[in-house]
Motif scaffolding. Structure first.
Motif, mmCIF file in Angstrom:
data_model
loop_
_atom_site.group_PDB
_atom_site.id
_atom_site.type_symbol
_atom_site.label_atom_id
_atom_site.label_comp_id
_atom_site.label_asym_id
_atom_site.label_seq_id
_atom_site.Cartn_x
_atom_site.Cartn_y
_atom_site.Cartn_z
ATOM 1 N N TRP A 1 0.847 -1.320 -0.046
ATOM 2 C CA TRP A 1 -0.329 -0.021 -0.133
ATOM 3 C C TRP A 1 0.971 1.347 0.410
ATOM 4 C CZ3 TRP A 1 -4.050 -0.176 -1.694
ATOM 5 C CH2 TRP A 1 -5.303 -0.646 -1.497
ATOM 6 N N SER A 2 2.228 0.901 0.092
ATOM 7 C CA SER A 2 3.048 2.595 0.709
ATOM 8 C C SER A 2 3.238 3.091 -0.868
ATOM 9 C CB SER A 2 4.322 2.582 1.256
ATOM 10 O OG SER A 2 5.121 1.001 1.579
ATOM 11 N N CYS A 3 3.438 1.337 -1.785
ATOM 12 C CA CYS A 3 3.881 1.727 -2.998
ATOM 13 C C CYS A 3 3.038 2.123 -3.397
ATOM 14 C CB CYS A 3 4.192 0.726 -3.775
ATOM 15 S SG CYS A 3 5.810 -0.012 -3.469
ATOM 16 N N LEU A 4 1.760 1.814 -3.465
ATOM 17 C CA LEU A 4 0.761 2.551 -4.826
ATOM 18 C C LEU A 4 0.298 4.043 -4.202
ATOM 19 C CD1 LEU A 4 -2.429 -0.544 -4.346
ATOM 20 C CD2 LEU A 4 -0.474 0.151 -6.221
ATOM 21 N N PHE A 5 0.649 4.135 -2.297
ATOM 22 C CA PHE A 5 0.163 5.313 -1.763
ATOM 23 C C PHE A 5 1.397 6.930 -3.276
ATOM 24 C CE2 PHE A 5 1.120 9.117 0.654
ATOM 25 C CZ PHE A 5 -0.550 9.735 1.470
ATOM 26 N N VAL A 6 2.264 6.129 -3.214
ATOM 27 C CA VAL A 6 3.092 6.592 -3.470
ATOM 28 C C VAL A 6 2.933 7.320 -4.900
ATOM 29 C CG1 VAL A 6 5.536 7.638 -4.811
ATOM 30 C CG2 VAL A 6 5.482 6.422 -2.408
ATOM 31 N N LEU A 7 2.754 5.970 -6.137
ATOM 32 C CA LEU A 7 1.784 5.850 -7.381
ATOM 33 C C LEU A 7 0.862 6.764 -7.548
ATOM 34 C CD1 LEU A 7 3.299 2.531 -8.396
ATOM 35 C CD2 LEU A 7 4.064 4.524 -9.032
ATOM 36 N N SER A 8 -0.529 6.826 -6.340
ATOM 37 C CA SER A 8 -1.587 7.578 -6.684
ATOM 38 C C SER A 8 -1.616 8.576 -6.712
ATOM 39 C CB SER A 8 -2.138 7.284 -5.435
ATOM 40 O OG SER A 8 -2.223 7.934 -4.237
ATOM 41 N N LYS A 9 -0.657 9.753 -5.975
ATOM 42 C CA LYS A 9 0.086 10.837 -5.802
ATOM 43 C C LYS A 9 0.453 11.267 -6.997
ATOM 44 C CE LYS A 9 -0.504 11.227 -2.231
ATOM 45 N NZ LYS A 9 -2.509 11.298 -1.791
ATOM 46 N N VAL A 10 0.861 10.446 -8.552
ATOM 47 C CA VAL A 10 1.385 10.932 -9.457
ATOM 48 C C VAL A 10 -0.295 10.931 -10.129
ATOM 49 C CG1 VAL A 10 2.180 10.564 -11.264
ATOM 50 C CG2 VAL A 10 3.424 10.017 -9.564
ATOM 51 N N VAL A 11 -0.638 9.920 -10.084
ATOM 52 C CA VAL A 11 -2.231 9.508 -10.845
ATOM 53 C C VAL A 11 -3.457 11.062 -10.397
ATOM 54 C CG1 VAL A 11 -4.318 8.324 -10.863
ATOM 55 C CG2 VAL A 11 -2.079 7.480 -10.526
ATOM 56 N N GLU A 12 -3.417 11.224 -8.726
ATOM 57 C CA GLU A 12 -4.320 12.670 -8.688
ATOM 58 C C GLU A 12 -3.706 14.316 -9.349
ATOM 59 O OE1 GLU A 12 -3.199 12.404 -3.989
ATOM 60 O OE2 GLU A 12 -4.223 10.881 -4.161
ATOM 61 N N LEU A 13 -2.208 14.062 -9.214
ATOM 62 C CA LEU A 13 -2.391 15.456 -10.524
ATOM 63 C C LEU A 13 -3.075 15.512 -11.802
ATOM 64 C CD1 LEU A 13 1.533 15.059 -10.971
ATOM 65 C CD2 LEU A 13 0.437 15.989 -9.096
ATOM 66 N N GLY A 14 -4.445 14.217 -12.110
ATOM 67 C CA GLY A 14 -4.844 14.326 -12.742
ATOM 68 C C GLY A 14 -6.095 15.528 -12.503
ATOM 69 N N ASP A 15 -6.732 15.648 -11.553
ATOM 70 C CA ASP A 15 -6.983 16.803 -11.080
ATOM 71 C C ASP A 15 -7.280 18.324 -11.428
ATOM 72 O OD1 ASP A 15 -8.667 14.164 -8.975
ATOM 73 O OD2 ASP A 15 -7.128 15.418 -6.996
ATOM 74 N N THR A 16 -6.411 17.679 -11.376
ATOM 75 C CA THR A 16 -6.116 19.498 -12.404
ATOM 76 C C THR A 16 -6.225 19.543 -13.402
ATOM 77 O OG1 THR A 16 -4.254 19.793 -10.810
ATOM 78 C CG2 THR A 16 -4.424 21.372 -12.329
ATOM 79 N N ALA A 17 -6.296 18.830 -14.308
ATOM 80 C CA ALA A 17 -6.594 18.291 -16.068
ATOM 81 C C ALA A 17 -8.209 18.999 -15.705
ATOM 82 C CB ALA A 17 -6.347 17.217 -16.221
ATOM 83 N N PHE A 18 -8.752 18.106 -14.775
ATOM 84 C CA PHE A 18 -9.987 18.091 -15.407
ATOM 85 C C PHE A 18 -10.494 20.209 -14.693
ATOM 86 C CE2 PHE A 18 -10.378 13.654 -14.678
ATOM 87 C CZ PHE A 18 -11.496 13.458 -15.278
ATOM 88 N N ILE A 19 -9.939 20.588 -14.037
ATOM 89 C CA ILE A 19 -10.322 21.901 -13.456
ATOM 90 C C ILE A 19 -9.985 22.714 -14.687
ATOM 91 C CG2 ILE A 19 -9.572 23.540 -12.302
ATOM 92 C CD1 ILE A 19 -8.950 21.659 -9.755
ATOM 93 N N ILE A 20 -8.725 22.551 -15.320
ATOM 94 C CA ILE A 20 -8.749 23.641 -16.112
ATOM 95 C C ILE A 20 -8.775 23.265 -17.225
ATOM 96 C CG2 ILE A 20 -6.556 23.730 -18.532
ATOM 97 C CD1 ILE A 20 -4.573 23.436 -16.380
ATOM 98 N N LEU A 21 -9.674 21.848 -18.143
ATOM 99 C CA LEU A 21 -10.789 21.849 -18.922
ATOM 100 C C LEU A 21 -12.001 22.150 -18.965
ATOM 101 C CD1 LEU A 21 -8.800 18.336 -19.894
ATOM 102 C CD2 LEU A 21 -8.978 20.531 -20.855
#
Length: 271
Positions: free
Chosen positions: A117-137
């Motif tokens: 879960w710590s490995c997935l947690f680290v990787l999830s912080k990269v995925v969550e950057l996608g939140d910003t794409a929705f805000i911009i688009l």
């Protein structure tokens, strides 16, 4: 005494046995070796924000309701599953080994559940950057606390993962807990499903509480830095204290502007 210790070990083993998928290949060596890549990811992220805003400046915002529902729902499910597993683990350690062992988390770094879960947690912080794409688009306001928080959390999570900062267990546990509620709210909001009006305030309050608790755990790490499994450095303490301090100020300011000062309703900021 021996009976009590055996009971504690038996209780821990019974409650936190890893599932088969949690015993898959360990990504830790890869993530530790390439943790510096998080800086490049953040630079690209910030550049894409500038490019994306320039691209959308003369265009009408997209609806993206369907993709946003799916995006938020997937992150909500991930956060809920992660929160259930790591909260179960941390609470079990708390009642079987004591509070100090939950703060000095590096004793359990080799546990299959923690590694997975710590490995997935680290990787999830990269995925969550996608939140910003929705805000911009969708041409929604992109506030400072949003991109600052996403950027620095990614950097600090990678840094803490590589250096095995002892309080990382609670950082992951609290973050997943807050996100499980937050992304569920985002899913309901995107789907236009009626939800309690006080939910955004609750989420922001939990985010502020997370900053307070994170600071306390960091201080305890430094106090107990000579204890087994609680080794930390001044560098760890400095960055932890600085980040949690700035997060607290930014989220407290957001809370005041969104819920205490009369104005149009604001959305809770992702953590």
């Amino acid at each position: 005494m021996v009976t009590s210790m055996n009971f504690s070990r038996g209780l821990k083993a019974e409650l936190v046995q890893p599932y088969n998928f949690e015993m898959s290949q360990d990504l830790r060596p890869f993530l530790e070796e390439y943790w510096v890549s998080s800086f490049l990811i953040v630079v690209i992220y910030l550049l894409l924000i500038i490019l994306g805003q320039n691209y959308m400046r003369a265009r009408k915002g997209f609806s993206l309701q369907g993709p946003l529902i799916l995006w938020s729902f997937c992150l909500a499910i991930f956060s809920i599953l992660g929160a259930v597993r790591v909260w179960t683990y941390m609470v079990t350690v708390l009642f079987t080994q004591g509070f100090k062992q939950t703060v000095c988390f590096t004793n359990y770094i080799s546990d299959s559940i923690v590694k997975f879960w710590s490995c997935l947690f680290v990787l999830s912080k990269v995925v969550e950057l996608g939140d910003t794409a929705f805000i911009i688009l969708r041409k929604r306001p992109l506030i400072f606390v949003h991109w600052y928080h996403h950027s620095t959390v990614l950097l600090y999570t990678s840094f803490g993962f590589k250096n095995r900062v002892p309080s990382g267990g609670w950082f992951m546990t609290m973050n997943l807990g807050v996100h499980s509620i937050m992304y569920t709210y985002y899913t309901l909001k995107a789907a236009k499903v009626k939800h309690p009006s006080f939910l955004p305030m609750v989420i922001t309050s939990l985010q502020i509480l997370q900053m307070v608790m994170g600071t306390i755990f960091g201080i305890l790490n430094y106090i107990w830095r000579q204890e087994k499994g609680c080794y930390t450095t001044r560098e760890h303490f400095f960055w932890s204290f600085m980040l949690y301090g700035t997060y607290f100020l930014l989220f407290a300011r957001f809370f005041h502007q969104a819920y205490l000062r009369p104005k149009s309703k604001a959305k809770p900021k992702s953590q």
